[in-house]
Motif scaffolding. Structure first.
Motif, PDB file in Angstrom:
ATOM      1  N   LEU A  22       0.829  -1.208   0.000  1.00  0.00           N
ATOM      2  CA  LEU A  22       0.000   0.000   0.000  1.00  0.00           C
ATOM      3  C   LEU A  22       0.863   1.258   0.000  1.00  0.00           C
ATOM      4  N   ARG A  23       2.008   1.209   0.643  1.00  0.00           N
ATOM      5  CA  ARG A  23       2.907   2.359   0.759  1.00  0.00           C
ATOM      6  C   ARG A  23       3.312   2.906  -0.616  1.00  0.00           C
ATOM      7  N   GLU A  24       3.422   2.047  -1.609  1.00  0.00           N
ATOM      8  CA  GLU A  24       3.870   2.442  -2.942  1.00  0.00           C
ATOM      9  C   GLU A  24       2.773   3.082  -3.785  1.00  0.00           C
ATOM     10  N   LEU A  25       1.538   3.074  -3.309  1.00  0.00           N
ATOM     11  CA  LEU A  25       0.403   3.553  -4.096  1.00  0.00           C
ATOM     12  C   LEU A  25       0.121   5.031  -3.845  1.00  0.00           C
ATOM     13  N   PRO A  26      -0.630   5.664  -4.760  1.00  0.00           N
ATOM     14  CA  PRO A  26      -0.952   7.086  -4.593  1.00  0.00           C
ATOM     15  C   PRO A  26      -1.893   7.317  -3.407  1.00  0.00           C
ATOM     16  N   PRO A  27      -1.963   8.563  -2.923  1.00  0.00           N
ATOM     17  CA  PRO A  27      -2.816   8.881  -1.774  1.00  0.00           C
ATOM     18  C   PRO A  27      -4.289   8.493  -1.973  1.00  0.00           C
ATOM     19  N   SER A  28      -4.802   8.619  -3.186  1.00  0.00           N
ATOM     20  CA  SER A  28      -6.204   8.264  -3.416  1.00  0.00           C
ATOM     21  C   SER A  28      -6.445   6.783  -3.155  1.00  0.00           C
ATOM     22  N   ALA A  29      -5.497   5.936  -3.538  1.00  0.00           N
ATOM     23  CA  ALA A  29      -5.630   4.493  -3.307  1.00  0.00           C
ATOM     24  C   ALA A  29      -5.552   4.186  -1.814  1.00  0.00           C
ATOM     25  N   LYS A  30      -4.705   4.910  -1.105  1.00  0.00           N
ATOM     26  CA  LYS A  30      -4.602   4.721   0.345  1.00  0.00           C
ATOM     27  C   LYS A  30      -5.901   5.103   1.030  1.00  0.00           C
TER      28      LYS A  30
END
Length: 89
Positions: A22-30
């Motif tokens: 999850l850390r590697e994903l954009p803020p919207s995905a988080k």
């Protein structure tokens, strides 16, 4: 989106792996992942409503989460025309 195999990892390791992906994903995905932490699967529209993100951004976030094998989907039991999304364990 992916099937999970039975292994003997502790829940803490699984949670750490989830957080690392999850850390590697954009803020919207988080944010979408955070909203999906609830018990009930949500439709794209419900995710947009809960996260206050535009539909297009939610769709992008779901695609990114799906590519990382962090979210699963199925047809809604209430409305078979809609997909609902949930965190993939």
């Amino acid at each position: 989106m992916s099937t999970t195999s039975v292994d003997h990892q502790s829940p803490i390791e699984t949670d750490e792996e989830f957080r690392e992906r999850l850390r590697e994903l954009p803020p919207s995905a988080k944010l979408v992942a955070k909203v999906l932490e609830g018990d009930e699967p949500l439709s794209q529209g419900e995710l947009a409503e809960e996260s206050l993100l535009p539909d297009r951004t939610v769709r992008y976030a779901l695609n990114r989460l799906g590519d990382a094998d962090l979210v699963g989907s199925r047809y809604s039991f209430r409305d078979a025309r809609k997909q609902v999304y949930f965190l993939d364990d």
